[in-house]
Design a protein around this motif. Structure first.
Motif, mmCIF file in Angstrom:
data_model
loop_
_atom_site.group_PDB
_atom_site.id
_atom_site.type_symbol
_atom_site.label_atom_id
_atom_site.label_comp_id
_atom_site.label_asym_id
_atom_site.label_seq_id
_atom_site.Cartn_x
_atom_site.Cartn_y
_atom_site.Cartn_z
ATOM 1 N N ILE A 2 0.742 -1.056 -0.142
ATOM 2 C CA ILE A 2 0.144 -0.248 0.010
ATOM 3 C C ILE A 2 0.779 1.061 0.088
ATOM 4 O O ILE A 2 1.769 1.449 1.075
ATOM 5 C CB ILE A 2 -0.927 -0.052 1.297
ATOM 6 C CG1 ILE A 2 -1.906 -1.205 1.192
ATOM 7 C CG2 ILE A 2 -1.724 1.239 1.162
ATOM 8 C CD1 ILE A 2 -2.580 -1.499 2.366
ATOM 9 N N ASP A 49 -1.995 5.394 -2.346
ATOM 10 C CA ASP A 49 -3.163 4.709 -2.064
ATOM 11 C C ASP A 49 -3.888 5.291 -0.775
ATOM 12 O O ASP A 49 -5.121 5.350 -0.429
ATOM 13 C CB ASP A 49 -2.910 3.320 -1.630
ATOM 14 C CG ASP A 49 -2.457 2.343 -2.939
ATOM 15 O OD1 ASP A 49 -3.201 2.587 -3.924
ATOM 16 O OD2 ASP A 49 -1.259 1.751 -2.881
ATOM 17 N N VAL A 122 -8.447 -3.390 2.707
ATOM 18 C CA VAL A 122 -7.809 -3.263 1.332
ATOM 19 C C VAL A 122 -7.646 -4.807 0.707
ATOM 20 O O VAL A 122 -8.262 -4.882 -0.461
ATOM 21 C CB VAL A 122 -6.594 -2.537 1.243
ATOM 22 C CG1 VAL A 122 -5.669 -2.697 -0.383
ATOM 23 C CG2 VAL A 122 -6.769 -1.049 1.615
ATOM 24 N N SER A 123 -7.282 -5.487 1.486
ATOM 25 C CA SER A 123 -7.026 -6.928 1.222
ATOM 26 C C SER A 123 -8.505 -7.676 0.837
ATOM 27 O O SER A 123 -8.428 -8.108 -0.134
ATOM 28 C CB SER A 123 -6.390 -7.893 2.193
ATOM 29 O OG SER A 123 -6.154 -9.054 1.852
ATOM 30 N N THR A 125 -11.379 -6.226 -0.236
ATOM 31 C CA THR A 125 -11.894 -5.660 -1.427
ATOM 32 C C THR A 125 -11.291 -5.921 -2.560
ATOM 33 O O THR A 125 -11.866 -5.976 -3.656
ATOM 34 C CB THR A 125 -12.262 -4.222 -1.156
ATOM 35 O OG1 THR A 125 -10.997 -3.495 -1.086
ATOM 36 C CG2 THR A 125 -13.043 -3.953 0.061
ATOM 37 N N LYS A 126 -9.954 -6.150 -2.447
ATOM 38 C CA LYS A 126 -9.057 -6.475 -3.695
ATOM 39 C C LYS A 126 -9.405 -7.838 -4.111
ATOM 40 O O LYS A 126 -9.299 -8.028 -5.404
ATOM 41 C CB LYS A 126 -7.385 -6.255 -3.453
ATOM 42 C CG LYS A 126 -6.607 -6.511 -4.551
ATOM 43 C CD LYS A 126 -5.088 -6.314 -3.964
ATOM 44 C CE LYS A 126 -4.294 -6.556 -5.062
ATOM 45 N NZ LYS A 126 -2.732 -6.405 -4.773
ATOM 46 N N ASP A 127 -9.122 -8.685 -3.083
ATOM 47 C CA ASP A 127 -9.538 -10.489 -3.684
ATOM 48 C C ASP A 127 -10.673 -10.631 -3.965
ATOM 49 O O ASP A 127 -10.953 -11.825 -4.543
ATOM 50 C CB ASP A 127 -8.973 -11.144 -2.373
ATOM 51 C CG ASP A 127 -7.460 -10.764 -2.047
ATOM 52 O OD1 ASP A 127 -6.840 -10.406 -2.928
ATOM 53 O OD2 ASP A 127 -7.133 -11.280 -1.094
ATOM 54 N N GLU A 129 -14.693 -9.671 -5.931
ATOM 55 C CA GLU A 129 -15.473 -8.587 -6.436
ATOM 56 C C GLU A 129 -16.845 -8.404 -5.892
ATOM 57 O O GLU A 129 -17.402 -7.392 -5.964
ATOM 58 C CB GLU A 129 -16.188 -9.259 -7.995
ATOM 59 C CG GLU A 129 -14.978 -9.375 -8.959
ATOM 60 C CD GLU A 129 -15.093 -10.063 -10.208
ATOM 61 O OE1 GLU A 129 -16.511 -10.253 -10.329
ATOM 62 O OE2 GLU A 129 -14.606 -10.235 -11.128
#
Length: 235
Positions: A2, A49, A122-123, A125-127, A129
């Motif tokens: 980040i 970020d 962050v992790s 929402t990133k991994d 959908e």
């Protein structure tokens, strides 16, 4: 990693923030800006970020930067780090979309908590959908781990919780029933139900109800985040 920008006009404070940041994994300091003008220049030329933002600075202040970021629609998050503790300043920062607010002076643990919560979000929402209600509630109802229970509920033990979690991690994203997990761990269904309820409450697993053609509904569980840092605080 980040990417972080520190916006702080006091060199001593910015140095403390830099050292604190180095002690929290998953973050990379891109630059330190002593003014809002410098911060805007960096944002124009660097991918950022997260901003650690002071409010009161000479010239344009932190609120000016927050307003500009939102006006331009830039996808950058902000954690305010300020001595301003009046309710109006805090409300204004939150209205502009600050994800956390640290009041100077603060201890390293509070800093770490804020950064760890942000990294977890962050992790998550990133991994994925799509998010489940349980996952979303961790952010909306428990914006940072300070608002998640700090101790295990009465009747639960750290060692058993760790064993339960290790077995859940082995299932990865496969669903499992209370009875199945109770047999794997070697405890009663009643006890297992308490552990699964706690893990659901803190958002690391979810429960779904499967309705068959006959008989009672079947309650299945699924691990949302096998590598979640949130559960580690209870071991």
């Amino acid at each position: 990693m980040i990417k972080v920008l520190i916006v702080e006009d006091d060199p001593m404070v910015s140095e403390f923030n830099r050292r604190y940041l180095e002690q929290v994994g998953g973050f990379e300091l891109i630059a330190i800006a002593p003014s809002v003008a410098d911060a805007l220049h960096i944002l124009d030329h660097q991918e950022i970020d997260l901003i650690l933002l002071d409010i009161f600075m000479p010239g344009m202040n932190g609120f000016d930067l927050l307003a500009q970021i939102r006006k331009l629609g830039q996808g950058v998050d902000v954690i305010v780090v300020s001595a301003a503790c009046d309710s109006q300043s805090i409300k204004k920062a939150l209205r502009y979309g600050a994800v956390d607010y640290l009041i100077k002076p603060f201890e390293f643990e509070r800093f770490k908590t804020a950064l760890s919560a942000y990294r977890e979000w962050v992790s998550m929402t990133k991994d994925q959908e799509k998010l489940s209600q349980a996952e979303l509630d961790i952010r909306m109802l428990h914006p940072n781990p300070l608002t998640v229970p700090s101790e295990l509920p009465k009747g639960l033990t750290r060692n058993t919780l760790k064993t339960v979690w290790e077995n859940i991690q082995e299932t990865k994203t496969s669903s499992f029933s209370t009875e199945e997990m109770a047999k794997r761990v070697g405890i009663s269904r009643v006890s297992m139900r308490k552990y699964l309820s706690f893990l659901t409450d803190i958002g690391v697993i979810e429960m779904e109800v499967i309705y068959g053609s006959i008989g009672r509904p079947i309650y299945q569980h699924r691990c949302l985040k096998p590598e979640s840092d949130l559960i580690k605080r209870y071991f």
